[in-house]
Scaffold this motif. Structure first.
Motif, short mmCIF file in Angstrom:
data_model
loop_
_atom_site.label_atom_id
_atom_site.label_comp_id
_atom_site.label_asym_id
_atom_site.label_seq_id
_atom_site.Cartn_x
_atom_site.Cartn_y
_atom_site.Cartn_z
N MET A 166 -50.47 -21.33 -13.13
CA MET A 166 -50.47 -20.52 -14.34
C MET A 166 -51.81 -19.83 -14.56
N MET A 167 -52.90 -20.53 -14.29
CA MET A 167 -54.22 -19.91 -14.46
C MET A 167 -54.46 -18.82 -13.43
N LEU A 168 -53.98 -19.01 -12.20
CA LEU A 168 -54.13 -17.96 -11.20
C LEU A 168 -53.33 -16.72 -11.58
N CYS A 169 -52.16 -16.90 -12.14
CA CYS A 169 -51.38 -15.75 -12.61
C CYS A 169 -52.04 -15.12 -13.84
N ASP A 223 -50.69 -3.69 -19.10
CA ASP A 223 -50.47 -4.69 -20.13
C ASP A 223 -49.59 -5.81 -19.58
N TRP A 224 -50.03 -7.04 -19.71
CA TRP A 224 -49.33 -8.16 -19.10
C TRP A 224 -47.96 -8.38 -19.73
N ARG A 225 -47.74 -7.92 -20.95
CA ARG A 225 -46.44 -8.11 -21.60
C ARG A 225 -45.34 -7.30 -20.93
N GLN A 226 -45.72 -6.24 -20.21
CA GLN A 226 -44.74 -5.40 -19.54
C GLN A 226 -44.16 -6.06 -18.30
N TRP A 227 -44.87 -6.97 -17.70
CA TRP A 227 -44.39 -7.63 -16.48
C TRP A 227 -44.48 -9.15 -16.60
N MET A 274 -44.11 -14.81 -14.49
CA MET A 274 -43.65 -16.20 -14.56
C MET A 274 -42.95 -16.62 -13.27
N LEU A 275 -42.19 -15.72 -12.67
CA LEU A 275 -41.56 -16.04 -11.38
C LEU A 275 -42.60 -16.23 -10.30
N LEU A 276 -43.64 -15.41 -10.32
CA LEU A 276 -44.74 -15.57 -9.36
C LEU A 276 -45.43 -16.91 -9.54
#
Length: 84
Positions: free
Chosen positions: A15-18, A28-32, A37-39
């Motif tokens: 989670m921290m790496l993502c 913007d991270w909200r767009q992807w 989360m799958l990554l």
């Protein structure tokens, strides 16, 4: 033991790496969020598999703890957490 270490310490690291990836990409991270989360699940699964391949569990635990600490410190410096 190795699988348990990989499971417990691999999830926060994934989670921290993502999160670091989300801070590095100028979108913007909200767009992807869903692909992010799958990554993180793919990275977590890879960490569990790599943990299963380790010969000594104490080295694995120390390495995962160090990687978690380093990722946490780097994440604190990003704009996602109010850093520079």
């Amino acid at each position: 033991m190795r699988g348990l270490l990989g499971t417990l310490l691999g999830l926060p690291l994934a989670m921290m790496l993502c999160g670091l990836l989300a801070a590095a990409v100028p979108v913007d991270w909200r767009q992807w969020l869903v692909p992010l989360m799958l990554l993180s699940l793919v990275i977590w699964a890879a960490l569990i598999v790599l943990a299963g391949l380790a010969r000594r569990p104490w080295r694995l635990g120390a390495g995962l703890l160090a990687a978690n600490g380093l990722a946490w410190l780097l994440l604190q410096t990003t704009h996602l957490y109010g850093g520079a």
